[in-house]
Design a protein around this motif. Structure first.
Motif, PDB file in Angstrom:
ATOM      1  N   ALA A 124       0.824  -1.221   0.000  1.00  0.00           N
ATOM      2  CA  ALA A 124       0.000   0.000   0.000  1.00  0.00           C
ATOM      3  C   ALA A 124       0.854   1.265   0.000  1.00  0.00           C
ATOM      4  N   VAL A 125       2.058   1.182   0.571  1.00  0.00           N
ATOM      5  CA  VAL A 125       2.904   2.375   0.686  1.00  0.00           C
ATOM      6  C   VAL A 125       3.974   2.327  -0.412  1.00  0.00           C
ATOM      7  N   PRO A 126       4.133   3.420  -1.161  1.00  0.00           N
ATOM      8  CA  PRO A 126       5.139   3.405  -2.227  1.00  0.00           C
ATOM      9  C   PRO A 126       6.550   3.178  -1.665  1.00  0.00           C
ATOM     10  N   TRP A 127       7.373   2.507  -2.452  1.00  0.00           N
ATOM     11  CA  TRP A 127       8.750   2.197  -2.032  1.00  0.00           C
ATOM     12  C   TRP A 127       9.485   3.453  -1.597  1.00  0.00           C
ATOM     13  N   GLU A 128       9.315   4.526  -2.340  1.00  0.00           N
ATOM     14  CA  GLU A 128      10.013   5.775  -2.002  1.00  0.00           C
ATOM     15  C   GLU A 128       9.711   6.216  -0.571  1.00  0.00           C
ATOM     16  N   ARG A 129       8.497   5.930  -0.113  1.00  0.00           N
ATOM     17  CA  ARG A 129       8.119   6.282   1.269  1.00  0.00           C
ATOM     18  C   ARG A 129       8.605   5.247   2.261  1.00  0.00           C
ATOM     19  N   LEU A 130       8.505   3.964   1.873  1.00  0.00           N
ATOM     20  CA  LEU A 130       8.968   2.896   2.781  1.00  0.00           C
ATOM     21  C   LEU A 130      10.415   3.156   3.189  1.00  0.00           C
ATOM     22  N   ARG A 131      11.193   3.704   2.269  1.00  0.00           N
ATOM     23  CA  ARG A 131      12.610   3.964   2.555  1.00  0.00           C
ATOM     24  C   ARG A 131      12.789   4.969   3.692  1.00  0.00           C
ATOM     25  N   HIS A 132      11.774   5.785   3.932  1.00  0.00           N
ATOM     26  CA  HIS A 132      11.867   6.751   5.035  1.00  0.00           C
ATOM     27  C   HIS A 132      11.397   6.163   6.376  1.00  0.00           C
ATOM     28  N   TYR A 133      10.773   4.993   6.328  1.00  0.00           N
ATOM     29  CA  TYR A 133      10.204   4.416   7.558  1.00  0.00           C
ATOM     30  C   TYR A 133      11.216   4.262   8.700  1.00  0.00           C
ATOM     31  N   PRO A 134      12.447   3.783   8.413  1.00  0.00           N
ATOM     32  CA  PRO A 134      13.372   3.636   9.550  1.00  0.00           C
ATOM     33  C   PRO A 134      13.576   4.959  10.303  1.00  0.00           C
ATOM     34  N   ARG A 135      13.549   6.063   9.561  1.00  0.00           N
ATOM     35  CA  ARG A 135      13.728   7.371  10.201  1.00  0.00           C
ATOM     36  C   ARG A 135      12.484   7.742  11.035  1.00  0.00           C
ATOM     37  N   TYR A 136      11.307   7.513  10.472  1.00  0.00           N
ATOM     38  CA  TYR A 136      10.075   7.807  11.226  1.00  0.00           C
ATOM     39  C   TYR A 136      10.045   7.001  12.531  1.00  0.00           C
ATOM     40  N   LEU A 137      10.442   5.732  12.405  1.00  0.00           N
ATOM     41  CA  LEU A 137      10.354   4.851  13.574  1.00  0.00           C
ATOM     42  C   LEU A 137      11.427   5.183  14.603  1.00  0.00           C
ATOM     43  N   ARG A 138      12.619   5.577  14.111  1.00  0.00           N
ATOM     44  CA  ARG A 138      13.679   5.971  15.045  1.00  0.00           C
ATOM     45  C   ARG A 138      13.231   7.196  15.845  1.00  0.00           C
ATOM     46  N   ALA A 139      12.588   8.149  15.153  1.00  0.00           N
ATOM     47  CA  ALA A 139      12.098   9.349  15.830  1.00  0.00           C
ATOM     48  C   ALA A 139      11.039   8.988  16.872  1.00  0.00           C
ATOM     49  N   LEU A 140      10.187   8.048  16.515  1.00  0.00           N
ATOM     50  CA  LEU A 140       9.136   7.617  17.444  1.00  0.00           C
ATOM     51  C   LEU A 140       9.750   6.956  18.678  1.00  0.00           C
ATOM     52  N   ALA A 141      10.780   6.148  18.463  1.00  0.00           N
ATOM     53  CA  ALA A 141      11.443   5.482  19.594  1.00  0.00           C
ATOM     54  C   ALA A 141      12.107   6.515  20.513  1.00  0.00           C
ATOM     55  N   ALA A 148      11.541  14.794  17.847  1.00  0.00           N
ATOM     56  CA  ALA A 148      12.877  14.159  17.828  1.00  0.00           C
ATOM     57  C   ALA A 148      13.807  14.923  16.891  1.00  0.00           C
ATOM     58  N   GLN A 149      14.156  16.114  17.312  1.00  0.00           N
ATOM     59  CA  GLN A 149      14.974  16.958  16.438  1.00  0.00           C
ATOM     60  C   GLN A 149      16.336  16.370  16.112  1.00  0.00           C
ATOM     61  N   GLU A 150      16.775  15.411  16.935  1.00  0.00           N
ATOM     62  CA  GLU A 150      18.071  14.767  16.660  1.00  0.00           C
ATOM     63  C   GLU A 150      18.044  14.058  15.317  1.00  0.00           C
ATOM     64  N   VAL A 151      16.847  13.603  14.919  1.00  0.00           N
ATOM     65  CA  VAL A 151      16.698  12.928  13.633  1.00  0.00           C
ATOM     66  C   VAL A 151      16.396  14.013  12.603  1.00  0.00           C
ATOM     67  N   LYS A 152      17.118  13.984  11.522  1.00  0.00           N
ATOM     68  CA  LYS A 152      16.949  15.055  10.528  1.00  0.00           C
ATOM     69  C   LYS A 152      15.665  14.855   9.703  1.00  0.00           C
ATOM     70  N   THR A 153      15.003  15.948   9.358  1.00  0.00           N
ATOM     71  CA  THR A 153      13.847  15.833   8.467  1.00  0.00           C
ATOM     72  C   THR A 153      14.348  15.766   7.017  1.00  0.00           C
ATOM     73  N   ALA A 154      13.539  15.139   6.154  1.00  0.00           N
ATOM     74  CA  ALA A 154      13.939  15.000   4.744  1.00  0.00           C
ATOM     75  C   ALA A 154      13.736  16.309   3.988  1.00  0.00           C
ATOM     76  N   VAL A 155      12.779  17.111   4.458  1.00  0.00           N
ATOM     77  CA  VAL A 155      12.496  18.413   3.837  1.00  0.00           C
ATOM     78  C   VAL A 155      12.249  19.424   4.964  1.00  0.00           C
ATOM     79  N   PRO A 156      12.459  20.729   4.676  1.00  0.00           N
ATOM     80  CA  PRO A 156      12.119  21.720   5.706  1.00  0.00           C
ATOM     81  C   PRO A 156      10.611  21.684   5.954  1.00  0.00           C
ATOM     82  N   VAL A 157      10.211  21.701   7.212  1.00  0.00           N
ATOM     83  CA  VAL A 157       8.779  21.540   7.498  1.00  0.00           C
ATOM     84  C   VAL A 157       8.375  22.354   8.729  1.00  0.00           C
ATOM     85  N   SER A 158       7.140  22.881   8.700  1.00  0.00           N
ATOM     86  CA  SER A 158       6.572  23.587   9.847  1.00  0.00           C
ATOM     87  C   SER A 158       5.057  23.584   9.669  1.00  0.00           C
TER      88      SER A 158
END
Lengths: 219, 27
Positions: free
Chosen positions: A119-136, A196-206
């Motif tokens: 269901a999730v495009p590969w391009e997004r799946l590649r970002h999952y480890p970062r999302y999950l690290r931030a959540l942890a 989790a600011q220690e983890v970098k965002t892929a794009v500038p966001v606010s």
């Protein structure tokens, strides 16, 4: 091993999208489908005749081994982190943390669900480890300052609530609205920048940037 | 369209797919 991955995936919830095609598939079949997509069907829209299909097979065959390893590594990372977070979340029962734990559980359920690998495009799946690290990391920080976590939730809600309402209606109808998907991934980045600011965002966001994009997309 | 193509790939290279499944099962 596949057995371990299956165990880690076993408690994933049903997909949010109504009538999602891959909801009841076994993990092994999900992985094979993902490998086939990556190795042979990157340009599936352009494969319209036998010649194009044969060309895709010829081009993909030498990639098969490397792609299968790449898929295996990514999915192991995602499901390993997923299980650890799910376990820790279920152990947090303090009532005054409820807003935070419910928010995290909601995020986790939207990220990992039965059939998410298709269901999730590969391009997004590649970002999952970062999302999950931030959540942890957020989970680690929560006991230190639960009030701060709740302040960030209020900030997040300025954009998340409107999005979630629209997204849930679309899911109920079985519709994928690409505009809402785009906002969704921006909200994931916003979560990183808040919790989790220690983890970098892929794009500038606010919040402001997301609102602007929301209007540009005509939502 | 994509799901149909996937099925065709599965049919076109059974040996490779069997090998993939075998490798997935390995520790």
């Amino acid at each position: 091993t596949l057995k371990m991955l299956r165990l880690q995936y076993a408690k994933a919830p049903s997909p949010p999208l109504k009538n999602a095609p891959a909801a009841h598939r076994d993990l092994e079949d999900e992985l094979i489908a993902l490998v086939i997509d990556r190795a042979f069907l990157d340009e599936a829209d352009e494969i319209r005749d036998e010649m194009a299909f044969d060309a895709a097979l010829r081009a993909g065959r030498p990639r098969l081994h490397a792609v299968s390893q790449e898929v295996h590594e990514l999915v192991s990372n995602i499901l390993g982190q997923y299980q650890a977070i799910r376990k820790r979340l279920s152990g947090l029962t303090q009532i005054n943390w409820l807003a935070s734990t419910q928010d995290m559980q909601g995020q986790l359920d939207r990220l990992v669900f039965r059939g998410f690998l298709q269901a999730v495009p590969w391009e997004r799946l590649r970002h999952y480890p970062r999302y999950l690290r931030a959540l942890a990391l957020r989970l680690e920080k929560l006991p230190l300052d639960p009030g701060r976590d709740q302040r960030w939730i209020r900030e997040l809600q300025q954009v998340q609530e409107a999005w979630r309402e629209r997204w849930q209606v679309a899911c109920e109808k079985g519709v994928v609205d690409e505009r809402l998907e785009e906002i969704r991934w921006l909200i994931e980045e916003l979560r990183i920048s808040l919790f989790a600011q220690e983890v970098k965002t892929a794009v500038p966001v606010s919040v402001k940037r997301i609102r602007k994009r929301w209007n540009e997309l005509g939502l | 369209h994509r799901a149909g193509l996937r099925r065709l790939v599965l049919l076109a290279m059974p040996a490779e797919i069997r090998e993939l499944r075998r490798r997935l099962q390995q520790p």
